[in-house]
Write an enzyme that holds these catalytic residues in place. Structure first.
Site, PDB file in Angstrom:
ATOM      1  N   LYS A 128      -9.564  -2.194   1.799  1.00  0.00           N
ATOM      2  CA  LYS A 128      -9.221  -1.044   2.642  1.00  0.00           C
ATOM      3  C   LYS A 128     -10.000   0.206   2.212  1.00  0.00           C
ATOM      4  O   LYS A 128     -10.445   0.978   3.057  1.00  0.00           O
ATOM      5  CB  LYS A 128      -7.724  -0.764   2.570  1.00  0.00           C
ATOM      6  CG  LYS A 128      -6.856  -1.972   2.923  1.00  0.00           C
ATOM      7  CD  LYS A 128      -7.097  -2.417   4.338  1.00  0.00           C
ATOM      8  CE  LYS A 128      -6.137  -3.538   4.730  1.00  0.00           C
ATOM      9  NZ  LYS A 128      -6.385  -4.022   6.081  1.00  0.00           N
ATOM     10  N   TYR A 143      -1.583  -3.553  -6.904  1.00  0.00           N
ATOM     11  CA  TYR A 143      -1.300  -4.392  -5.726  1.00  0.00           C
ATOM     12  C   TYR A 143      -2.330  -4.250  -4.599  1.00  0.00           C
ATOM     13  O   TYR A 143      -2.682  -3.133  -4.196  1.00  0.00           O
ATOM     14  CB  TYR A 143       0.073  -4.027  -5.141  1.00  0.00           C
ATOM     15  CG  TYR A 143       0.678  -5.175  -4.372  1.00  0.00           C
ATOM     16  CD1 TYR A 143       1.417  -6.148  -5.027  1.00  0.00           C
ATOM     17  CD2 TYR A 143       0.471  -5.314  -3.009  1.00  0.00           C
ATOM     18  CE1 TYR A 143       1.943  -7.221  -4.343  1.00  0.00           C
ATOM     19  CE2 TYR A 143       1.000  -6.390  -2.313  1.00  0.00           C
ATOM     20  CZ  TYR A 143       1.742  -7.339  -2.992  1.00  0.00           C
ATOM     21  OH  TYR A 143       2.259  -8.411  -2.318  1.00  0.00           O
ATOM     22  N   ASP A 170      -9.445  -9.682   9.110  1.00  0.00           N
ATOM     23  CA  ASP A 170      -8.920  -8.335   8.845  1.00  0.00           C
ATOM     24  C   ASP A 170      -9.897  -7.204   9.152  1.00  0.00           C
ATOM     25  O   ASP A 170      -9.479  -6.169   9.641  1.00  0.00           O
ATOM     26  CB  ASP A 170      -8.469  -8.248   7.376  1.00  0.00           C
ATOM     27  CG  ASP A 170      -7.560  -7.059   7.110  1.00  0.00           C
ATOM     28  OD1 ASP A 170      -6.729  -6.739   7.979  1.00  0.00           O
ATOM     29  OD2 ASP A 170      -7.680  -6.445   6.036  1.00  0.00           O
ATOM     30  N   ARG A 227       2.852  -4.111  18.074  1.00  0.00           N
ATOM     31  CA  ARG A 227       4.150  -4.793  18.130  1.00  0.00           C
ATOM     32  C   ARG A 227       5.058  -3.896  18.951  1.00  0.00           C
ATOM     33  O   ARG A 227       5.547  -2.871  18.472  1.00  0.00           O
ATOM     34  CB  ARG A 227       4.649  -4.941  16.688  1.00  0.00           C
ATOM     35  CG  ARG A 227       5.929  -5.701  16.503  1.00  0.00           C
ATOM     36  CD  ARG A 227       6.310  -5.685  15.021  1.00  0.00           C
ATOM     37  NE  ARG A 227       5.478  -6.579  14.239  1.00  0.00           N
ATOM     38  CZ  ARG A 227       5.743  -7.865  14.027  1.00  0.00           C
ATOM     39  NH1 ARG A 227       6.853  -8.397  14.519  1.00  0.00           N
ATOM     40  NH2 ARG A 227       4.934  -8.610  13.311  1.00  0.00           N
ATOM     41  N   ARG A 268       0.844  -1.187   0.000  1.00  0.00           N
ATOM     42  CA  ARG A 268       0.000   0.000   0.000  1.00  0.00           C
ATOM     43  C   ARG A 268       0.888   1.249   0.000  1.00  0.00           C
ATOM     44  O   ARG A 268       1.962   1.244   0.603  1.00  0.00           O
ATOM     45  CB  ARG A 268      -0.891   0.017   1.244  1.00  0.00           C
ATOM     46  CG  ARG A 268      -2.062  -0.947   1.169  1.00  0.00           C
ATOM     47  CD  ARG A 268      -2.958  -0.814   2.377  1.00  0.00           C
ATOM     48  NE  ARG A 268      -2.330  -1.276   3.595  1.00  0.00           N
ATOM     49  CZ  ARG A 268      -1.762  -0.512   4.506  1.00  0.00           C
ATOM     50  NH1 ARG A 268      -1.719   0.805   4.348  1.00  0.00           N
ATOM     51  NH2 ARG A 268      -1.215  -1.031   5.581  1.00  0.00           N
ATOM     52  N   ASN A 287       6.272  -8.415   2.007  1.00  0.00           N
ATOM     53  CA  ASN A 287       4.817  -8.177   1.979  1.00  0.00           C
ATOM     54  C   ASN A 287       4.135  -9.063   0.933  1.00  0.00           C
ATOM     55  O   ASN A 287       3.083  -8.729   0.415  1.00  0.00           O
ATOM     56  CB  ASN A 287       4.535  -6.695   1.691  1.00  0.00           C
ATOM     57  CG  ASN A 287       3.066  -6.332   1.884  1.00  0.00           C
ATOM     58  OD1 ASN A 287       2.410  -6.824   2.814  1.00  0.00           O
ATOM     59  ND2 ASN A 287       2.521  -5.483   1.021  1.00  0.00           N
ATOM     60  N   ASN A 303      -2.783 -15.080  11.977  1.00  0.00           N
ATOM     61  CA  ASN A 303      -2.406 -16.179  12.890  1.00  0.00           C
ATOM     62  C   ASN A 303      -3.386 -16.279  14.047  1.00  0.00           C
ATOM     63  O   ASN A 303      -3.833 -17.361  14.422  1.00  0.00           O
ATOM     64  CB  ASN A 303      -0.994 -15.963  13.448  1.00  0.00           C
ATOM     65  CG  ASN A 303       0.067 -16.128  12.383  1.00  0.00           C
ATOM     66  OD1 ASN A 303      -0.207 -16.672  11.317  1.00  0.00           O
ATOM     67  ND2 ASN A 303       1.265 -15.655  12.656  1.00  0.00           N
ATOM     68  N   GLY A 337       0.263 -20.099  19.105  1.00  0.00           N
ATOM     69  CA  GLY A 337      -0.779 -20.869  19.788  1.00  0.00           C
ATOM     70  C   GLY A 337      -0.896 -20.520  21.265  1.00  0.00           C
ATOM     71  O   GLY A 337      -1.992 -20.533  21.847  1.00  0.00           O
ATOM     72  N   SER A 377      -1.218  -3.593  10.528  1.00  0.00           N
ATOM     73  CA  SER A 377      -0.940  -4.548   9.454  1.00  0.00           C
ATOM     74  C   SER A 377       0.293  -5.396   9.771  1.00  0.00           C
ATOM     75  O   SER A 377       1.279  -4.884  10.307  1.00  0.00           O
ATOM     76  CB  SER A 377      -0.688  -3.784   8.153  1.00  0.00           C
ATOM     77  OG  SER A 377      -1.770  -2.927   7.900  1.00  0.00           O
ATOM     78  N   ALA A 378       0.216  -6.666   9.397  1.00  0.00           N
ATOM     79  CA  ALA A 378       1.335  -7.603   9.531  1.00  0.00           C
ATOM     80  C   ALA A 378       1.815  -7.764  10.976  1.00  0.00           C
ATOM     81  O   ALA A 378       3.013  -7.868  11.233  1.00  0.00           O
ATOM     82  CB  ALA A 378       2.483  -7.202   8.602  1.00  0.00           C
ATOM     83  N   CYS A 379       0.878  -7.797  11.918  1.00  0.00           N
ATOM     84  CA  CYS A 379       1.216  -8.065  13.328  1.00  0.00           C
ATOM     85  C   CYS A 379       0.614  -9.387  13.786  1.00  0.00           C
ATOM     86  O   CYS A 379       0.421  -9.607  14.989  1.00  0.00           O
ATOM     87  CB  CYS A 379       0.694  -6.947  14.222  1.00  0.00           C
ATOM     88  SG  CYS A 379       1.716  -5.477  14.166  1.00  0.00           S
ATOM     89  N   GLY A 380       0.263 -10.268  12.860  1.00  0.00           N
ATOM     90  CA  GLY A 380      -0.192 -11.600  13.242  1.00  0.00           C
ATOM     91  C   GLY A 380      -1.698 -11.731  13.378  1.00  0.00           C
ATOM     92  O   GLY A 380      -2.172 -12.655  14.048  1.00  0.00           O
ATOM     93  N   LYS A 381      -2.474 -10.864  12.716  1.00  0.00           N
ATOM     94  CA  LYS A 381      -3.936 -10.994  12.823  1.00  0.00           C
ATOM     95  C   LYS A 381      -4.415 -12.323  12.249  1.00  0.00           C
ATOM     96  O   LYS A 381      -5.267 -12.983  12.838  1.00  0.00           O
ATOM     97  CB  LYS A 381      -4.651  -9.855  12.074  1.00  0.00           C
ATOM     98  CG  LYS A 381      -4.546  -8.529  12.750  1.00  0.00           C
ATOM     99  CD  LYS A 381      -5.849  -7.730  12.827  1.00  0.00           C
ATOM    100  CE  LYS A 381      -6.569  -7.448  11.546  1.00  0.00           C
ATOM    101  NZ  LYS A 381      -5.845  -6.462  10.720  1.00  0.00           N
ATOM    102  N   GLY A 408      -4.249  -3.715  -1.341  1.00  0.00           N
ATOM    103  CA  GLY A 408      -5.156  -2.674  -0.871  1.00  0.00           C
ATOM    104  C   GLY A 408      -5.264  -1.476  -1.808  1.00  0.00           C
ATOM    105  O   GLY A 408      -6.220  -0.707  -1.724  1.00  0.00           O
ATOM    106  N   ARG A 450       1.918 -12.122  -0.529  1.00  0.00           N
ATOM    107  CA  ARG A 450       0.590 -12.468  -0.011  1.00  0.00           C
ATOM    108  C   ARG A 450       0.045 -13.757  -0.607  1.00  0.00           C
ATOM    109  O   ARG A 450       0.416 -14.151  -1.708  1.00  0.00           O
ATOM    110  CB  ARG A 450      -0.396 -11.344  -0.371  1.00  0.00           C
ATOM    111  CG  ARG A 450      -0.016  -9.977   0.165  1.00  0.00           C
ATOM    112  CD  ARG A 450      -0.323  -9.850   1.621  1.00  0.00           C
ATOM    113  NE  ARG A 450       0.027  -8.560   2.184  1.00  0.00           N
ATOM    114  CZ  ARG A 450      -0.711  -7.901   3.070  1.00  0.00           C
ATOM    115  NH1 ARG A 450      -1.854  -8.411   3.499  1.00  0.00           N
ATOM    116  NH2 ARG A 450      -0.311  -6.755   3.566  1.00  0.00           N
ATOM    117  N   HIS A 485     -10.674  -2.212  11.635  1.00  0.00           N
ATOM    118  CA  HIS A 485      -9.577  -3.058  11.162  1.00  0.00           C
ATOM    119  C   HIS A 485      -9.373  -4.164  12.202  1.00  0.00           C
ATOM    120  O   HIS A 485      -8.426  -4.119  12.988  1.00  0.00           O
ATOM    121  CB  HIS A 485      -8.327  -2.180  11.018  1.00  0.00           C
ATOM    122  CG  HIS A 485      -7.190  -2.813  10.300  1.00  0.00           C
ATOM    123  ND1 HIS A 485      -5.888  -2.420  10.475  1.00  0.00           N
ATOM    124  CD2 HIS A 485      -7.145  -3.821   9.383  1.00  0.00           C
ATOM    125  CE1 HIS A 485      -5.098  -3.143   9.709  1.00  0.00           C
ATOM    126  NE2 HIS A 485      -5.834  -3.998   9.041  1.00  0.00           N
TER     127      HIS A 485
END
Ligand code: OXD
Ligand code: MN
Length: 596
Positions: A220, A211, A287, A410, A72, A377, A268, A506, A262-266, A213, A379, A240
């Site tokens: 988004k 690309y 998301d 984070r 983005r 990044n 997971n 986990g 973004s990219a903080c493990g959502k 978003g 995907r 979000h």
């Protein structure tokens, strides 16, 4: 082709856009399987898609973007409100009239030699009272294929739309083709990329990028930036946030929404496999959450999306087996490595990397290579209904009732593993205070700390001060007993030596367990200056072998650190001037008083 379209506004808009963009042909997407097959074949022929090995990854494709079009672009993303004050200091403002002229200039003839695809799509389950309809016009078949996974799209949406309203979403890769000119495998126009949102008209214009978003405009641009404006007017929340269902060993189910930058493990967390016996997590979304009050006064959430657009690197059978299974077939991969067997690979997927592969740049790669095999990044796009732990209620048109809302960033220091806010207003302050070390999901310096209120910094379609006020108003309008409780979490604390203190993945289930037990009325928390912390004998660390010092560090309140941050927060908040609600400053003052 458009004769079958009953909606007058849609017909007129498409005709206008045809005049403007001058495409070689126009195609109305029906969303069928066959259409997807035809488009993916075309993308293979044009070199955009590489067909992966059918035996290893059925019906799946790899795309490699232009190296200048990989994330983005926040600097080139604008909100065109009438007044600058209405977008606030955290958004890029532009004058709507000037931006309209700029967009018309950019889009003039931009689809020459290309097909204009018209994609009717629904954000939210088809026909749900919480769903909203959009129509994306694009000249990218890659976008059409991704939109088919990420949204409900095609004829069924037109059937529901009838004469109703929709959000027009205009997209072009910005690369017209002259007669006989050979196309690029990833056409784009990075020098002129510009993404503009018109909150009053409720429309979106995106030029130059193919690309994520920037191009899949339902995500988004619509489901957050434009929807946040709609939500404010209509008294609901467009956030979000992931949504999970948590079932305890007694079979009691609770739904939780959680907001992370973004990219903080959502993804997971949304698909977490519980290591704790009897506890189960199911995924509603990874998301975005749209939340509205139900007739019973509780907040109900839907996931407006129909697929996952997950960050690939770091995803593995260890970190997120459910995501790996979700993208086992019918998936699109963008900017990951290609193995010699015709399958995909990215950093962290396996302990041992393949001896050789082709990197996302199309270059020969070995584990000794200096560059990464997959872009940070990169995907996967995969249908949500392929997720082995998709929640049975994920498409419930009424949504699922939310019992708790989590904010997480984070942070290597200061913010403890978990605490509960003292009440709704304090929770809004916690959301407003969210800051996080930057990741590769957006352009910027990875690792730098940045404020990201509610993880909405790049996604709020209006003044963030007004957004805080909206959250406070939502709290005032509800019965306090029925509101979700609010929590802060931080999986990323590090020791002085730079080692993670908490195992994460986990084991984050232990934090969710503590939250759920509190919701069931267990006396498991003690009040502290920053909020409610777990009573140590009520927090399950069994089998983790955490040392006493580590445990202490996970829940430590570093007064100096908190006071320093709260002062810095005061400076940050001052930029919102008169739009900053008094209650936020009251919460900040109360926090400082409790700490002193
Ligand atoms: C995403 C993001 O792609 O937040 O979800 O950047
Ligand atoms: Mn996101």
């Amino acid at each position: 082709m458009l004769d079958s379209v009953k909606n007058e506004k849609l017909r007129v808009w498409v005709e206008e856009m045809v005049q403007l963009c001058e495409p070689a042909r126009v195609y109305l997407c029906n969303g069928s399987e066959q259409e997807y097959r035809e488009l993916s074949s075309e993308l293979i022929n044009s070199g955009t898609f590489i067909h992966l090995n059918e035996k290893k990854r059925p019906n799946s494709f790899l795309a490699r973007s232009n190296p200048s079009d990989v994330a983005r672009v926040e600097k080139k993303t604008f909100i065109a409100s009438e007044k600058k004050e209405d977008v606030g200091p955290t958004n890029n403002w532009c004058d709507p009239a000037e931006m309209t002229v700029k967009m018309h200039t950019l889009f003039k003839g931009c689809m020459k030699g290309r097909t204009m695809y018209v994609i009717p799509f629904s954000m939210g389950p088809l026909g749900s009272p919480m769903a909203k309809i959009g129509v994306e016009i694009t000249d990218s078949a890659y976008v059409v294929c991704n939109m088919r996974i990420m949204t409900r799209m095609g004829q069924e949406v037109l059937d529901i739309l009838q004469e109703g309203d929709f959000v027009p979403c205009m997209h072009s890769v910005g690369k017209p083709l002259a007669m006989g000119q050979k196309d690029d495998s990833w056409p784009c126009n990075p020098e002129n990329t510009c993404i503009a949102h018109f909150p009053k008209k409720r429309s979106i214009w995106s030029f130059g990028s193919g690309y994520g978003g920037n191009a899949l405009l339902g995500k988004k641009c619509f489901a957050l930036r434009i929807a946040s404006v709609m939500a404010r007017e209509e008294k609901w929340l467009a956030e979000h946030m992931l949504i999970i269902g948590v079932t305890n060993p007694e079979g009691k189910k609770r739904y939780i929404a959680a907001s992370f930058p973004s990219a903080c493990g959502k993804t997971n967390m949304a698909m977490l496999q519980s290591p704790l016996p009897g506890w189960k997590i199911e995924c509603v979304g990874d998301d975005i959450a749209w939340m509205k009050f139900g007739k019973d006064g509780r907040l109900y959430a839907i996931n407006p999306e129909a697929g996952f657009f997950g960050v690939a690197p770091g995803t593995s059978m260890k970190s997120n087996p459910n995501a790996m299974r979700t993208c086992a077939e019918n998936a699109i991969f963008t900017n990951v490595g290609l193995t010699e067997e015709g399958d995909i690979w990215w950093e962290g997927m396996t302990d041992k990397p393949p001896a050789r592969l082709t990197s996302w740049l199309g270059e020969a790669w070995t584990p000794e290579s200096q560059k990464s095999a997959a872009h940070p990044n990169s995907r996967f796009t995969a249908p949500a209904d392929q997720c082995p732990v998709i929640d049975p209620a994920w498409e419930d048109p009424e949504g699922v009732p939310i019992s708790a809302i989590i904010f997480g960033g984070r942070r290597s220091s200061v913010v403890p593993l978990v605490y509960e806010a003292l009440g709704w207003n304090h929770g809004v302050f916690v959301g407003a205070s969210l800051s996080s070390e930057m990741t590769a999901a957006a352009e910027g310096v990875v690792g730098n700390l940045r404020h990201d209120p509610f993880a909405m910094l790049p996604f709020c379609g209006y003044n963030m001060g007004d957004y805080f006020a909206h959250w406070l108003a939502i709290g005032r309008s509800a019965n306090a007993e029925k509101l979700p409780r609010i929590y802060s979490v931080n999986w990323f604390l590090k020791s002085a030596e730079g080692k993670y203190l908490w195992p994460g993945f986990g084991d984050n289930m232990r934090v969710i367990k503590w939250i759920c037990e509190g919701l069931e009325g267990k006396d498991n928390k003690i009040k502290s200056s920053i909020g409610y912390l777990p009573k140590m004998d009520s927090f399950d660390t069994s089998g983790l072998n955490l040392s006493k010092d580590t445990l202490k560090a996970l829940f430590d309140i570093n007064k100096e650190g908190w006071l320093k941050e709260s002062e810095e927060m005061r400076t940050y908040l001052s930029q919102f001037k008169e739009r900053l609600p008094r209650e936020i400053i009251d919460e900040l003052n109360s926090l400082q008083n409790r700490l002193r």
